[in-house]
Design a protein around this motif. Structure first.
Motif, mmCIF file in Angstrom:
data_model
loop_
_atom_site.group_PDB
_atom_site.id
_atom_site.type_symbol
_atom_site.label_atom_id
_atom_site.label_comp_id
_atom_site.label_asym_id
_atom_site.label_seq_id
_atom_site.Cartn_x
_atom_site.Cartn_y
_atom_site.Cartn_z
ATOM 1 N N THR A 191 2.383 1.492 -3.666
ATOM 2 C CA THR A 191 1.540 1.732 -4.845
ATOM 3 C C THR A 191 0.852 3.090 -4.847
ATOM 4 O OG1 THR A 191 -0.265 0.496 -3.799
ATOM 5 C CG2 THR A 191 1.120 -0.682 -5.380
ATOM 6 N N TRP A 192 0.437 3.592 -3.682
ATOM 7 C CA TRP A 192 -0.245 4.894 -3.691
ATOM 8 C C TRP A 192 0.653 6.040 -4.150
ATOM 9 C CZ3 TRP A 192 -5.068 5.390 -4.355
ATOM 10 C CH2 TRP A 192 -5.969 4.476 -3.824
ATOM 11 N N PRO A 193 1.869 6.191 -3.616
ATOM 12 C CA PRO A 193 2.737 7.256 -4.144
ATOM 13 C C PRO A 193 3.117 7.047 -5.605
ATOM 14 C CG PRO A 193 3.549 6.506 -2.025
ATOM 15 C CD PRO A 193 2.462 5.567 -2.434
ATOM 16 N N LEU A 194 3.274 5.788 -5.997
ATOM 17 C CA LEU A 194 3.589 5.486 -7.390
ATOM 18 C C LEU A 194 2.462 5.956 -8.305
ATOM 19 C CD1 LEU A 194 5.763 3.983 -9.094
ATOM 20 C CD2 LEU A 194 4.285 1.974 -8.926
ATOM 21 N N TRP A 195 1.229 5.650 -7.921
ATOM 22 C CA TRP A 195 0.088 6.109 -8.723
ATOM 23 C C TRP A 195 0.022 7.633 -8.706
ATOM 24 C CZ3 TRP A 195 -4.273 9.017 -7.641
ATOM 25 C CH2 TRP A 195 -5.193 9.086 -8.669
ATOM 26 N N TRP A 196 0.190 8.236 -7.576
ATOM 27 C CA TRP A 196 0.083 9.692 -7.474
ATOM 28 C C TRP A 196 1.148 10.389 -8.328
ATOM 29 C CZ3 TRP A 196 -3.519 12.852 -5.809
ATOM 30 C CH2 TRP A 196 -3.206 14.187 -5.647
ATOM 31 N N TYR A 197 2.354 9.865 -8.311
ATOM 32 C CA TYR A 197 3.448 10.499 -9.039
ATOM 33 C C TYR A 197 3.305 10.326 -10.553
ATOM 34 C CZ TYR A 197 8.159 11.859 -10.372
ATOM 35 O OH TYR A 197 9.237 12.473 -10.961
ATOM 36 N N TYR A 198 2.958 9.129 -11.019
ATOM 37 C CA TYR A 198 2.946 8.849 -12.448
ATOM 38 C C TYR A 198 1.588 9.030 -13.124
ATOM 39 C CZ TYR A 198 7.632 6.963 -12.174
ATOM 40 O OH TYR A 198 8.978 6.826 -11.993
ATOM 41 N N SER A 257 0.826 -1.209 0.000
ATOM 42 C CA SER A 257 0.000 0.000 0.000
ATOM 43 C C SER A 257 0.859 1.257 0.000
ATOM 44 C CB SER A 257 -0.934 0.006 1.210
ATOM 45 O OG SER A 257 -1.873 -1.028 1.117
ATOM 46 N N LEU A 258 1.906 1.240 0.827
ATOM 47 C CA LEU A 258 2.792 2.402 0.891
ATOM 48 C C LEU A 258 3.605 2.592 -0.385
ATOM 49 C CD1 LEU A 258 4.100 2.158 4.553
ATOM 50 C CD2 LEU A 258 2.475 3.811 3.613
ATOM 51 N N THR A 302 -5.013 -1.819 -0.048
ATOM 52 C CA THR A 302 -5.433 -1.038 1.107
ATOM 53 C C THR A 302 -6.708 -1.609 1.724
ATOM 54 O OG1 THR A 302 -4.427 0.911 0.110
ATOM 55 C CG2 THR A 302 -5.985 1.281 1.907
#
Length: 79
Positions: free
Chosen positions: A32-39, A29-30, A60
């Motif tokens: 994939t969320w930043p990865l989705w947000w960034y890309y 979860s920690l 999540t």
């Protein structure tokens, strides 16, 4: 898996007991969320964005379910 509950085939007996699963879901979860947000936050309608969003939501959601059952078992003292 490493714990005795993970070798059992009944899903409801496994959920909320395996600390290894909880840690893996937390890490996923920690990650994939930043990865989705960034890309993909700026292009939410692409296939890659929807797939990653689906995976992040699934990780999540399963983590929340694990933590809710773990807390319930801790409060009611079930083993």
């Amino acid at each position: 898996m490493s714990c005795n509950q993970c070798t059992d085939s009944v899903f409801k007996q496994k959920i909320g007991r395996c600390k290894r699963c909880i840690w893996q879901l937390t890490a996923l979860s920690l990650f994939t969320w930043p990865l989705w947000w960034y890309y993909y936050a700026d292009t939410p309608k692409t296939v890659e964005s929807i797939a990653l969003l689906f995976f992040a939501t699934s990780f999540t959601g399963l983590l929340i379910l694990h933590l809710m059952v773990w807390a319930y078992r801790a409060v009611t003292k079930q083993q």
